[in-house]
Write a protein that holds these residues in place. Structure first.
Motif, short mmCIF file in Angstrom:
data_model
loop_
_atom_site.label_atom_id
_atom_site.label_comp_id
_atom_site.label_asym_id
_atom_site.label_seq_id
_atom_site.Cartn_x
_atom_site.Cartn_y
_atom_site.Cartn_z
N GLU B 67 0.85 -1.19 0.00
CA GLU B 67 0.00 0.00 0.00
C GLU B 67 0.88 1.24 0.00
O GLU B 67 1.85 1.32 0.74
N ASP B 69 1.34 5.07 0.95
CA ASP B 69 0.73 6.09 1.81
C ASP B 69 1.07 7.51 1.35
O ASP B 69 0.64 8.47 1.98
N ILE B 75 -3.64 9.03 4.61
CA ILE B 75 -3.65 7.99 3.58
C ILE B 75 -3.09 6.69 4.15
O ILE B 75 -3.58 5.60 3.86
N SER B 78 -5.87 5.00 5.87
CA SER B 78 -6.83 4.27 5.05
C SER B 78 -6.19 3.00 4.52
O SER B 78 -6.85 1.98 4.37
N LYS B 82 -7.66 -0.74 5.18
CA LYS B 82 -7.90 -1.65 4.08
C LYS B 82 -7.22 -3.00 4.36
O LYS B 82 -7.83 -4.05 4.21
N TYR C 40 -13.05 0.25 6.41
CA TYR C 40 -12.47 0.87 5.21
C TYR C 40 -13.55 1.63 4.44
O TYR C 40 -13.34 2.78 4.05
N ILE C 44 -13.73 5.71 3.78
CA ILE C 44 -13.89 6.37 2.48
C ILE C 44 -15.07 7.34 2.52
O ILE C 44 -14.99 8.47 2.02
N SER C 289 -8.90 8.97 -6.29
CA SER C 289 -7.53 8.98 -5.75
C SER C 289 -7.28 7.72 -4.94
O SER C 289 -6.17 7.19 -4.90
N GLU C 290 -8.33 7.21 -4.29
CA GLU C 290 -8.18 5.97 -3.52
C GLU C 290 -7.91 4.79 -4.46
O GLU C 290 -7.03 3.97 -4.20
N ARG C 293 -4.41 5.14 -5.94
CA ARG C 293 -3.38 4.91 -4.94
C ARG C 293 -3.22 3.43 -4.62
O ARG C 293 -2.13 2.92 -4.53
N SER C 294 -4.36 2.75 -4.48
CA SER C 294 -4.26 1.37 -4.01
C SER C 294 -4.16 0.38 -5.16
O SER C 294 -4.35 -0.81 -4.96
#
Lengths: 288, 384, 358
Positions: B67, B69, B75, B78, B82, C40, C44, C289-290, C293-294
């Motif tokens: 992940e 950050d 971030i 989150s 997750k 999670y 969000i 963006s999530e 990013r992931s």
């Protein structure tokens, strides 16, 4: 006394490079009325160009500006033609965001290519210095100051004495009138953005031997460029030159007499004071 | 290539059925892959990549959930959320202190074992969190070990501080200031700067006017080079330059021989220390990634090994893994590792910091004596 | 009357279908934590509320009044720092700290307003940036008050009680979800009230033509400052909320220039000067963006079978898409600005208007 003189000299030398960055921004603003938030990122592109030329072809950073200047000019002209041009007359906040977006694209593309490692360009003279009356002067910084001065003089001559230069100034003073006079305003905008980018790129090349390079470096210089141009008066080249040196000295002297942590605050306060009490800047408005 | 490796692992597992039972573990890895901390983050990623390879050789197949950050605490949170939801057995990371600190609380909340590989902020392991472990030595060790070394070599009376105004810079300097006060050394300058200032000359001139015995700097690599270049330019001449971690321990810095020679620094790890596998790790890392590993890489490598092995031994159960981390001890490229409670710290590895000096462009360990490869050069020779 | 008004009127006023839909969405939002327990997903949603509050608050000054502040991090940071400092060093619970934060943000907004509103256009933009930067650098240097670059970390939020009954102990995300939702709804409601009031009319008059507004007797400094103050209140609230929720702040995370830019982007991408623009902006930007990013996008590509994870292209995507998320963000901004200058909402409206005509 030595401390004061030392900080004055360093301030003036760095200020020369700042001036070049500021002049680039001020020309773009003068002609197009667009605040270019990607200015620092363009400078960053210039730095990477210098870096590649140095590491892969062994071209000295100060010599490489012969290549950097035309390439960066084309890069700027391309940006103008493809993107900024479409925004002529659009809402100012959209223009700002467009340039922010372009800046993001530039810095992140560079990060994909070069990773976000700090690149240091070590030339044989990177940490050379010479002494004048007990004050040490960095050799590469002194050379870059001289080059900056030469470029600035050349630019004055171009804007004052050549037809194209005068057309650019006319466009900056009054776009509509210039158009009525038969000046190709679109072409002037492309030229202005090209010249502005070339200057930013050159500034990047000139500080490369004494500085470092990473993709996110642009933001620092974008903010500095704003302060310099507003201080000098948006659109004024003499103003930007003066503004660059003033900011360089202000940073350097306040680092000594206040503290290095607060020196940027001093610069921004200076900036606000100028905005409030002399909003046209030190050298008036739109007089190039 | 991949296929061959797979067959090899398969054969290995078949040969050792006992291990294959413990094979598949799910481990999370939070790191700054993009953003301003990315240059250092990359070292951690590479270290973890090597660890995963080695674990595979040992028959532990790690399903790694990476992940990013971006260096931002919210971030990283989150990311942690997750990962907790995806059923990881444990998490290694994040790199930055700010992120590690934010994630630590969440690890406790979701009862996910967290092993922080390289974040230096002391608070991270000072909050009595049961699920949070740290491999590297915290920030106070950076300063105290350097000052102790300086005191062992001479009798410094004054010190000047110049440091980056980040969490790492300020917290390291803060503990250093407390430590020098105890030792009776006077602070004559205290200057912070923001990253990316092209000109430190005036600040250094101001420091030079104070004639300090020690100059203590905390910076990342680029600024480290800049600061030393400009120190030379203006002729700053203390008895010793002390570099508090980070930039001063990089190969890039050492390569700038003209300005980096004889600078002291402190680090969590080097390749010449006689910890098992250190040299080998260095060589493999260099041939695989084309650059030399930093201590971050070594920390991340060892952290991933510890986490994955412990999780695998305990069948991926979070609670048992946590207990396993608490009771276990390891010997590897980071020396002896054990997570202990001491001086207000919880689950903190008492890691031995090393004092290095650059001699002829090479890092040489000079303190503690039992790990030393060379004698220190002191005081700092006159600039040429 | 602008077309935006008409649309809001219909969706909020006349059509029964729209009312039913609105009520259903609202009910869904309030019941959401009963059905979805995943922290999670809640996280969000909380980020979505946060972005909505920020975007909507900026909208009042930037969208309706036409003053493009790129320094809203100043108010965000003011709220965050005030709340955290009071909680950490004076043990004042955040619900009072939040009010104090609003107070501080109002003072800051008055100072900024009195300086910056003398300036127009690009000068105003630059001045707003300068003030926010001064705040950031001050927070960095005033170590005794703000703890400087080390930031402020809280490990425990006091339990919220009414009388003797414990309402919440803030141990799960659910209380944050509801607080975020309620603040977001209040922000939207206030914006709606502003838009349909005399105040909103003055604001928009200033946006369309400052000099004309002035000659109509609208006091520019007074109304610009009112708009900024309203905007500052909600931006500060979002800052307090963020700080307490995350539990950690430092100058780069709450006062940096990219926070200001992010706030503006929410509004611009959604649609400036409309009630629902910032909501849509947040709805697009937060998940995007999530996902970037992931590395969700690369995983989706693998799932659809376009390319496998082991293939050359697959490895390339996996390695680089995560790195590229800021790049894609930049491209998105450029595309929206060039092709949808009125944001997504404006673009959709234009499309539907075309369809209606054709």
């Amino acid at each position: 006394m030595t401390v004061l003189l030392q900080s004055l000299i360093s301030g003036i030398l760095i200020g020369g490079v700042y001036a070049l960055i500021g002049i680039g921004l001020t020309i773009i603003f003068g002609v197009m009325r667009v605040i270019n938030f990607a200015h620092g990122d363009i400078l960053m592109v210039g730095m990477y160009m210098t870096y590649i030329l140095f590491t892969s072809l062994g071209i000295d950073p100060f010599v490489s500006i012969v290549i950097t200047i035309p390439l960066m000019f084309l890069f700027g002209a391309f940006l103008q033609k493809l993107f900024i041009n479409r925004m002529q007359g659009a809402l100012p906040q959209n223009q700002i965001l467009l340039t922010i977006g372009l800046g993001l694209i530039m810095s992140n593309t560079m990060m994909l290519i070069f990773t976000s490692d700090y690149k240091i360009l070590s030339t044989s003279y990177s940490s050379e210095s010479f002494n004048v009356a007990g004050i040490s002067i960095s050799s590469p910084l002194a050379i870059s100051f001289l080059i900056t001065a030469a470029i600035t003089l050349l630019l004055y001559w171009f804007l004052l004495k050549t037809d194209t230069g005068q057309a650019i100034r006319a466009t900056a003073q009054d776009r509509e009138a210039a158009q009525l006079m038969g000046i190709n305003v679109r072409w002037m905008s492309i030229l202005a953005f090209g010249i502005g980018s070339a200057l930013a790129g050159t500034a990047g090349a000139l500080i490369s031997p004494t500085y470092y390079i990473f993709p996110q470096i642009g933001g620092i210089f974008t903010l500095k460029a704003f302060v310099i141009t507003v201080l000098g008066g948006m659109g004024s080249i003499v103003g930007a030159t003066l503004g660059g040196v003033i900011i360089g000295v202000a940073e350097s002297v306040s680092a000594v007499y206040i503290s290095s942590g607060w020196k940027d605050v001093v610069v921004f306060v200076l900036f606000l004071l100028v905005l409030l009490f002399k909003p046209a800047g030190l050298m008036g408005k739109s007089r190039m | 290539m991949m296929k061959r490796g797979f067959v090899f692992v398969l054969a290995f597992c078949l040969a050792l059925p006992g291990i294959s039972l413990a094979a598949n573990v799910k481990i999370g890895f939070i790191n700054s892959i993009t953003g301003p901390e990315a240059p250092i983050g990359e070292n951690l990623t590479n270290g973890v990549t090597l660890a995963i390879e080695d674990l595979k050789k040992k028959g532990i197949d790690v399903q790694l959930l990476k992940e990013d950050d971006t260096g931002k605490p919210q971030i990283s949170m989150s990311a942690m959320e997750k990962l907790a939801g995806q059923g990881v057995s444990g998490v290694v990371g994040p790199y930055t202190s700010a992120c590690a600190n934010a994630v630590a609380k969440l690890a406790e909340k979701y009862k996910v074992p967290l092993l922080v590989p390289a974040a230096a902020k002391e608070e991270i392991t000072r909050q009595h969190l049961k699920y949070v472990y740290r491999l590297n030595a915290p920030a106070d060790q950076y300063a105290s070990s350097l000052i102790d070394a300086a005191l062992a070599m001479g009798k410094p009376k004054t010190v000047a501080f110049i440091y980056e105004n980040t969490d790492f810079g300020t917290s390291t300097t803060k503990t250093a200031k407390e430590y020098v006060a105890k030792k009776g050394i006077k602070v004559v300058a205290d200057e912070s700067y923001s990253k990316g200032s092209p000109d430190y000359r005036s600040t250094l001139t101001k420091i030079k006017a104070q004639k300090p015995d020690l100059v203590f700097m905390v910076s990342y690599v680029a600024d480290a080079i800049l600061l030393m270049r400009q120190s030379r330019e203006i002729g700053l001449q203390p008895q010793a330059f002390l570099g508090g971690g980070a930039g001063f321990t990089t190969v890039q810095f050492a390569k700038e021989k003209e300005i980096s020679n004889n600078v002291f620094s402190t680090t969590q790890w080097t390749d010449d220390v006689n910890w098992p596998g250190a040299k080998d790790f260095f060589n493999r890392y260099k041939s695989k990634f084309g650059k030399e590993p930093t201590y971050h890489a070594a920390c991340a490598y060892q952290a991933m090994l510890i986490m994955a092995e412990t999780a695998s031994k305990n069948g991926g159960d979070r609670e048992k893994t946590r207990a396993g981390l608490k009771s276990g001890s390891w010997k590897g490229i980071m020396g002896d590792t054990k997570f202990e409670d001491y001086d207000g710290f919880t689950n903190q590895n008492k890691h031995q910091m090393l004092i290095l000096q650059i001699q002829n462009g090479q890092f040489e360990t000079v303190f503690p004596i039992k790990f030393a490869s060379k004698k220190p050069v002191f005081p700092f020779p006159k600039w040429k | 009357m602008k077309p935006t008004f008409a649309l809001i009127r219909t969706s909020a006023g006349t059509s029964p279908v729209a009312i039913a839909l609105g009520v259903a969405i609202l009910a869904g939002l309030f019941l959401f934590p009963n059905f979805v327990q995943s922290p999670y997903a809640l996280h969000i949603m909380i980020l979505f509320f946060l972005s909505t509050i920020q975007g909507e608050a900026w909208n009042i000054i930037g969208g309706y009044t036409g003053q493009y502040s790129v320094g809203h991090a100043a108010y965000f940071g003011a709220g965050a720092y005030t709340t955290m400092i009071l909680m950490q060093y004076k043990q004042i619970p955040p619900w009072y700290g939040m009010l104090a934060g609003i107070g501080v943000a109002l003072v800051v907004s008055l100072i900024i307003g009195s300086i910056c509103f003398r300036l127009r256009g690009p000068y105003f933009v630059l001045a707003s940036i300068a003030v926010a930067e001064i705040m950031r650098l001050s927070a960095m240097n005033l170590k005794d008050i703000t703890n400087g670059a080390e930031g402020i970390l809280i490990t425990e939020i006091p339990v919220f009680k009414i009388g003797e009954t414990i309402v919440t102990d803030f141990l799960s995300k659910v209380p944050f979800y509801y607080i975020g939702l309620v603040i977001a709804l209040i922000t939207i409601l206030v914006t709606w009230m502003v838009q349909n009031s005399k105040l909103g009319y003055y604001f928009q008059a200033i946006r369309e033509d400052q000099d004309a507004a002035h000659s109509l007797g609208i006091s520019l400094p007074i109304y610009k400052n009112i708009a900024l103050a309203l905007s500052a209140i909600f931006t500060s609230l979002s800052g307090s909320f963020y700080a307490v929720y995350i539990g950690f702040i430092d100058p780069p995370t709450v006062l940096a220039l990219d926070i200001s830019v992010q706030i503006v982007l929410i509004c611009i991408i959604g649609g400036i000067g409309t009630i629902w623009g910032p909501v849509i902006g947040a709805m697009v930007l937060v998940p995007l963006s999530e996902a970037l990013r992931s590395n969700l996008i690369a995983q989706m590509i693998f799932k659809t079978g376009l390319t496998s994870e082991e293939s050359g292209i697959g490895t390339f995507l996996k390695e680089n898409l995560a790195h590229a998320h800021a790049l894609i963000y930049g491209i998105l901004v450029v595309v929206v600005i060039l092709f949808m200058p009125d944001g997504i909402l404006g673009w959709v409206k234009k499309l539907t208007a075309k369809k209606g005509r054709g």
